[in-house]
Design a protein around this motif. Sequence first.
Motif, PDB file in Angstrom:
ATOM      1  N   THR A  21     115.128 105.182  76.354  1.00 28.88           N
ATOM      2  CA  THR A  21     116.126 106.141  76.811  1.00 28.88           C
ATOM      3  C   THR A  21     116.792 106.793  75.611  1.00 28.88           C
ATOM      4  OG1 THR A  21     116.566 104.851  78.816  1.00 28.88           O
ATOM      5  CG2 THR A  21     118.252 106.434  78.140  1.00 28.88           C
ATOM      6  N   CYS A  22     117.005 108.079  75.704  1.00 31.09           N
ATOM      7  CA  CYS A  22     117.737 108.825  74.679  1.00 31.09           C
ATOM      8  C   CYS A  22     118.917 109.508  75.349  1.00 31.09           C
ATOM      9  CB  CYS A  22     116.841 109.851  74.013  1.00 31.09           C
ATOM     10  SG  CYS A  22     117.699 110.925  72.823  1.00 31.09           S
ATOM     11  N   TRP A  36     110.057 112.849  71.350  1.00 27.63           N
ATOM     12  CA  TRP A  36     109.965 111.501  70.793  1.00 27.63           C
ATOM     13  C   TRP A  36     108.913 111.513  69.682  1.00 27.63           C
ATOM     14  CZ3 TRP A  36     113.103 107.478  72.043  1.00 27.63           C
ATOM     15  CH2 TRP A  36     113.824 107.573  73.236  1.00 27.63           C
ATOM     16  N   PHE A  37     109.283 110.856  68.591  1.00 26.74           N
ATOM     17  CA  PHE A  37     108.371 110.620  67.482  1.00 26.74           C
ATOM     18  C   PHE A  37     108.343 109.121  67.204  1.00 26.74           C
ATOM     19  CE2 PHE A  37     107.425 114.835  65.635  1.00 26.74           C
ATOM     20  CZ  PHE A  37     108.288 115.615  66.386  1.00 26.74           C
ATOM     21  N   THR A  69     104.783 108.944  79.233  1.00 25.30           N
ATOM     22  CA  THR A  69     105.349 110.037  80.029  1.00 25.30           C
ATOM     23  C   THR A  69     106.764 110.320  79.578  1.00 25.30           C
ATOM     24  OG1 THR A  69     104.024 109.377  81.950  1.00 25.30           O
ATOM     25  CG2 THR A  69     105.867 110.872  82.338  1.00 25.30           C
ATOM     26  N   ILE A  70     107.039 111.567  79.236  1.00 23.58           N
ATOM     27  CA  ILE A  70     108.393 111.992  78.878  1.00 23.58           C
ATOM     28  C   ILE A  70     109.005 112.683  80.088  1.00 23.58           C
ATOM     29  CG2 ILE A  70     107.627 114.201  77.907  1.00 23.58           C
ATOM     30  CD1 ILE A  70     109.873 113.913  75.811  1.00 23.58           C
ATOM     31  N   TYR A  80     113.811 110.303  78.841  1.00 25.69           N
ATOM     32  CA  TYR A  80     113.135 109.019  78.886  1.00 25.69           C
ATOM     33  C   TYR A  80     111.731 109.129  78.277  1.00 25.69           C
ATOM     34  CZ  TYR A  80     116.678 108.012  82.442  1.00 25.69           C
ATOM     35  OH  TYR A  80     117.852 107.842  83.118  1.00 25.69           O
ATOM     36  N   LEU A  81     111.244 108.000  77.816  1.00 24.96           N
ATOM     37  CA  LEU A  81     109.840 107.877  77.442  1.00 24.96           C
ATOM     38  C   LEU A  81     109.298 106.614  78.097  1.00 24.96           C
ATOM     39  CD1 LEU A  81     107.475 109.060  75.773  1.00 24.96           C
ATOM     40  CD2 LEU A  81     108.081 107.385  73.998  1.00 24.96           C
ATOM     41  N   GLN A  82     108.498 106.801  79.126  1.00 24.51           N
ATOM     42  CA  GLN A  82     107.859 105.679  79.804  1.00 24.51           C
ATOM     43  C   GLN A  82     106.547 105.383  79.095  1.00 24.51           C
ATOM     44  OE1 GLN A  82     108.928 103.748  82.500  1.00 24.51           O
ATOM     45  NE2 GLN A  82     107.121 102.510  82.049  1.00 24.51           N
ATOM     46  N   MET A  83     106.391 104.138  78.666  1.00 25.71           N
ATOM     47  CA  MET A  83     105.187 103.741  77.916  1.00 25.71           C
ATOM     48  C   MET A  83     104.482 102.631  78.681  1.00 25.71           C
ATOM     49  SD  MET A  83     106.745 103.775  74.056  1.00 25.71           S
ATOM     50  CE  MET A  83     107.803 102.360  74.345  1.00 25.71           C
ATOM     51  N   ASN A  84     103.253 102.887  79.078  1.00 25.54           N
ATOM     52  CA  ASN A  84     102.468 101.923  79.849  1.00 25.54           C
ATOM     53  C   ASN A  84     101.238 101.481  79.074  1.00 25.54           C
ATOM     54  OD1 ASN A  84     104.247 102.246  82.059  1.00 25.54           O
ATOM     55  ND2 ASN A  84     103.068 103.992  82.811  1.00 25.54           N
TER      56      ASN A  84
END
Length: 124
Positions: A21-22, A36-37, A69-70, A80-84
């Motif tokens: 979360t940002c 996101w980086f 997914t951003i 958000y950045l969802q990382m799966n």
Amino acid sequence: QVQLEESGGGLVQPGGSLRLTCVASGRPFDSRAMAWFRQVPGQERDFVAAIAGRGSETVYADSLKGRFTISKGKDKDIVYLQMNNLKPEDTAVYYCACRSIPITSNLARSYAYWGQGTQVTVSS
């Protein structure tokens, strides 16, 4: 002045998921592109994903499409950045960034504002 604060990093096993979360504050963000980086010590900061300041256009690093997914929160100042299906090579410090214009970019130098980063470690 713009402030960005990331959260949600941590230790996860390979194949697991995390959501970063940002939270942005200081100025209206509905017209600013967010991204996101990530960075591994000793290496350059790499582009992960970006979302346009208006609408919902998204851009991803080719190698991460389908897993990351951003998205924006209902509050326009949250991204958000969802990382799966995380892999050990996803281990890095993840940074949130913001531009002064609504157009996305995959270049770190295009972003004027940065958070402090949050560590993501993928390991068994």
